[in-house]
Design an enzyme around this catalytic site. Sequence first.
Site, short mmCIF file in Angstrom:
data_model
loop_
_atom_site.label_atom_id
_atom_site.label_comp_id
_atom_site.label_asym_id
_atom_site.label_seq_id
_atom_site.Cartn_x
_atom_site.Cartn_y
_atom_site.Cartn_z
CG ASP A 65 48.19 68.61 92.98
OD1 ASP A 65 48.34 68.30 94.19
OD2 ASP A 65 49.12 68.61 92.16
CE LYS A 72 53.02 67.81 92.32
NZ LYS A 72 51.93 68.73 92.69
NE ARG A 77 55.13 86.29 84.30
CZ ARG A 77 56.12 85.95 85.10
NH1 ARG A 77 56.70 86.86 85.87
NH2 ARG A 77 56.56 84.71 85.15
N GLY A 79 44.75 78.33 101.19
CA GLY A 79 45.36 77.25 100.41
C GLY A 79 45.81 76.03 101.19
#
Length: 282
Positions: free
Chosen positions: A104, A68, A155, A242
Amino acid sequence: MNEPVKACVIGWPIRHSRSPLIHNFWLRKHGINGVFEKKAVAPEDLHQFLENLVEFGFCGCNITIPHKTAAFDIPVIEDAATKNIGAINTVFFENGQLKGLNTDGMGFCANIASHINGWTANDQTCLIVGAGGAARSIGFSLQQQGAKNIFIYNRTQERAETLSHALGPTAQTISEVNLKDALATSDLVVNTTSLGMIGQPTCQIDLGPLPKTAIVTDIVYAPLETDLLQAAKARGLQTVDGLGMLLHQAVPGFERWFGVRPKVTEELYALVANDLNAPRPA
Ligand code: ATR
């Protein structure tokens, strides 16, 4: 009979892609003389493949992992969000010119709108969990739709900072310290990480502080109902799974290659859900 119009999805590896299932369903539905194939293209062959798409017999393609970002430099990019994302998943020809698009984030927004009538990100406060490629696509699409605030919680704080910085003043990095406060003002939460996927740890965010009207979404679709979505449902919050994003991201490509804007229907959802071997949650 004329030769069928051909498009494909390229990746490395490519065998798990569900794109052929989706596009060939729409081709059958619309009675189009077309074919959608899978093509394994190694990273070192990517440029050559895209630059010679027509010679290979294709009018365009979807691009998936790991290409991508590498594919971004090849076609002309006109869409503002795609320019900012720096990665593409769809190429097509327009007036003889190869063009690239990232669908997306568009698919993410269209999926929510298809579940929640009238929804747009306009004026919304959105909390994105994760700061990878998917978070970037979603972040720029939310911003393009007019999101008021975008919180990034990840994270690795440094990656969250990088994405916040790229998004600009509407975005802000969130840490454990201010997560509760951020949730308390959020209209939408989306998990863009692999947490919650079959075989992965769960996404353990306490949804308690969210307003009652908040929407919780996950880009993970195996399982269809992740622990995060289950926890949100248990609190009476609206949820969006999703799989719809995967289906909706395919719409703009099909329209450009085959000239018809296809619909994401229950029938298509069930077809792909069955293929994923996961029953649709009630
Ligand atoms: P994608 O392009 O699918 O978004 P990516 O760019 O590899 O994939 O990003 C994966 C995201 O999932 C990142 O936000 C990653 O967090 P880090 O930036 O800290 O690596 C997140 N992620 C993956 N595994 C995770 C885990 N076990 N715990 C928390 N976050 C995780």
